[in-house]
Design a protein around this motif. Structure first.
Motif, mmCIF file in Angstrom:
data_model
loop_
_atom_site.group_PDB
_atom_site.id
_atom_site.type_symbol
_atom_site.label_atom_id
_atom_site.label_comp_id
_atom_site.label_asym_id
_atom_site.label_seq_id
_atom_site.Cartn_x
_atom_site.Cartn_y
_atom_site.Cartn_z
ATOM 1 N N GLY A 10 0.801 -1.228 0.000
ATOM 2 C CA GLY A 10 0.000 0.000 0.000
ATOM 3 C C GLY A 10 0.827 1.268 0.000
ATOM 4 N N ARG A 11 2.138 1.121 0.190
ATOM 5 C CA ARG A 11 2.995 2.319 0.319
ATOM 6 C C ARG A 11 4.105 2.369 -0.719
ATOM 7 N NH1 ARG A 11 5.830 2.751 5.309
ATOM 8 N NH2 ARG A 11 5.505 0.623 6.039
ATOM 9 N N THR A 12 4.022 1.546 -1.755
ATOM 10 C CA THR A 12 5.123 1.466 -2.718
ATOM 11 C C THR A 12 4.630 1.663 -4.151
ATOM 12 O OG1 THR A 12 4.846 -0.939 -2.783
ATOM 13 C CG2 THR A 12 6.536 -0.079 -1.300
ATOM 14 N N GLU A 13 5.467 2.305 -4.941
ATOM 15 C CA GLU A 13 5.259 2.446 -6.384
ATOM 16 C C GLU A 13 6.570 2.044 -7.065
ATOM 17 O OE1 GLU A 13 2.436 3.407 -7.678
ATOM 18 O OE2 GLU A 13 1.384 4.505 -6.091
ATOM 19 N N PHE A 14 6.476 1.416 -8.226
ATOM 20 C CA PHE A 14 7.664 0.949 -8.932
ATOM 21 C C PHE A 14 7.658 1.471 -10.366
ATOM 22 C CE2 PHE A 14 6.578 -2.141 -5.699
ATOM 23 C CZ PHE A 14 7.784 -2.370 -5.056
ATOM 24 N N ALA A 15 8.863 1.755 -10.874
ATOM 25 C CA ALA A 15 8.985 2.231 -12.256
ATOM 26 C C ALA A 15 10.220 1.625 -12.895
ATOM 27 C CB ALA A 15 9.077 3.757 -12.288
ATOM 28 N N HIS A 16 10.056 1.091 -14.114
ATOM 29 C CA HIS A 16 11.190 0.607 -14.902
ATOM 30 C C HIS A 16 11.717 1.785 -15.705
ATOM 31 C CE1 HIS A 16 12.790 -1.499 -18.677
ATOM 32 N NE2 HIS A 16 13.711 -1.577 -17.734
ATOM 33 N N ALA A 17 12.842 2.329 -15.258
ATOM 34 C CA ALA A 17 13.406 3.517 -15.910
ATOM 35 C C ALA A 17 14.825 3.713 -15.423
ATOM 36 C CB ALA A 17 12.578 4.758 -15.579
ATOM 37 N N GLU A 18 15.588 4.494 -16.179
ATOM 38 C CA GLU A 18 16.881 4.956 -15.687
ATOM 39 C C GLU A 18 16.616 6.069 -14.681
ATOM 40 O OE1 GLU A 18 18.603 5.983 -19.392
ATOM 41 O OE2 GLU A 18 19.245 3.937 -19.843
ATOM 42 N N TYR A 19 17.539 6.268 -13.760
ATOM 43 C CA TYR A 19 17.205 7.160 -12.662
ATOM 44 C C TYR A 19 17.184 8.636 -13.050
ATOM 45 C CZ TYR A 19 22.306 6.497 -12.000
ATOM 46 O OH TYR A 19 23.663 6.360 -12.180
ATOM 47 N N ASP A 20 17.674 8.990 -14.233
ATOM 48 C CA ASP A 20 17.508 10.381 -14.658
ATOM 49 C C ASP A 20 16.075 10.652 -15.100
ATOM 50 O OD1 ASP A 20 17.601 8.940 -17.019
ATOM 51 O OD2 ASP A 20 18.919 10.351 -18.060
#
Length: 328
Positions: A86-96
């Motif tokens: 309930g407290r997390t979001e995820f993204a596949h991306a480079e950190y810029d």
């Protein structure tokens, strides 16, 4: 990226094997900015989620945005952090891509940013990834396996001059030209595709006296190729100002570097914003000239001897952290 630690069997329990670097110190530095319920921490290099797990456990009101370019790491960290769903979001991306990821989530300012740079333990320990000279594997080195460019493409496709630049600048390799010329000669007879062959060629290209000191002579070449394949320094250069810009006043950023190029870049980015720009001789600071950041570490902090004994991969880590004092 991130969570560099010891791992013997990449398929075994990640919690037991992979020890997040300088974990207690990072929690100590970031936690004061993350006390309010709903405070957002961006882990731009989520890795296996070890630092994130500790922060979510210590701060029950924390919201995490985890970014990683490695789809395998994201899959494993999602599983690890499932108790905090309930407290997390995820993204596949480079950190810029941090600003875009936050915009997509409707998040403006954040209270914390963590960047744990370098190669994660699964990337090192899974031979087929091609990051380590200790295994014979395909020359790959992609952190994001959806991208096209591999280390084999660099070794076999770059000119001698381009290879020399990569090895000299990113590997700080003083025999860069000799190694580059050896690679160009070898590939004329056939493509160089394996980590072992590359390590052998580097060893043969370096003077015999130098081979006997300073560890594996291929270390700097592998580092340089990894940085080139993954555009690591360019991404970090874009990320630092963007991440600082999204910090709320009182927010904190921590960066773990594993070689001098990353650490110097971080040092410059922090120092530039931690300086009072009031012209010399004026009795009081000019409005708008005061520092935007306060440095939280005295120089770059290193792991303790005890941690280095427990986790040898931590030895090269250097930690810098800063707090946002004001907006522009």
């Amino acid at each position: 990226m991130g969570d560099t630690g010891i791992g013997a069997d990449p398929g075994a329990d990640d919690r037991a094997e992979h020890v997040p670097v300088m974990l207690d110190r990072i929690v100590e530095l970031l936690a004061p900015a993350l006390q309010e319920p709903g405070a957002v921490l961006v882990d731009g290099t989520l890795g296996l989620g070890g630092h994130a797990e500790a922060m979510l456990t210590a701060l029950p009101g924390l919201r995490l945005v985890g970014i990683d370019r490695d789809t395998s790491a994201l899959r494993r960290s999602r599983a690890r952090l499932a108790p905090f769903a309930g407290r997390t979001e995820f993204a596949h991306a480079e950190y810029d891509a941090l600003p875009r990821v936050l915009d997509d989530l409707g998040i403006g300012e954040v209270r914390g940013v963590l960047l744990d740079l370098g190669v994660s333990s699964p990337q090192l320990d899974e031979a087929e990834r091609g990051f380590a000279y200790s295994y014979d594997a395909p020359l790959d080195m992609r952190m994001d396996r959806t991208q096209e460019l591999t280390a084999a493409d660099v070794v076999n496709g770059y000119s001698a001059a381009e290879l020399t630049r990569v090895l000299r600048v990113y590997g700080e390799e003083r025999f860069a030209a000799r190694i580059a010329q050896a690679l160009v000669r070898e590939r004329a007879a056939g493509r160089i595709d394996s980590t072992r062959r590359l390590a052998e060629l580097v060893r043969e290209a370096i003077p015999a006296a130098t081979r006997r000191t300073g560890g594996n002579p291929a270390k700097r070449t592998f580092q340089a190729l990894r940085i080139e394949v993954n555009a690591e320094l360019g991404i970090l250069e874009r990320t630092l100002p963007a991440a600082i810009d999204r910090l709320a006043v009182g927010g904190r950023i921590a960066v773990l570097s594993y070689h001098s190029l990353e650490d110097r870049m971080t040092k410059r980015a922090f120092a530039e914003l931690a300086t009072d720009r009031t012209p010399p001789g004026l009795p009081v600071p000019l409005p708008g000239s005061e520092p935007e950041l306060r440095l939280l570490t005295r120089g770059a902090e290193a792991p303790t001897e005890e941690e280095n004994e427990r986790n040898p991969r931590a030895a090269s880590a250097r930690l810098r952290a800063a707090e946002r004092l004001r907006r522009h």
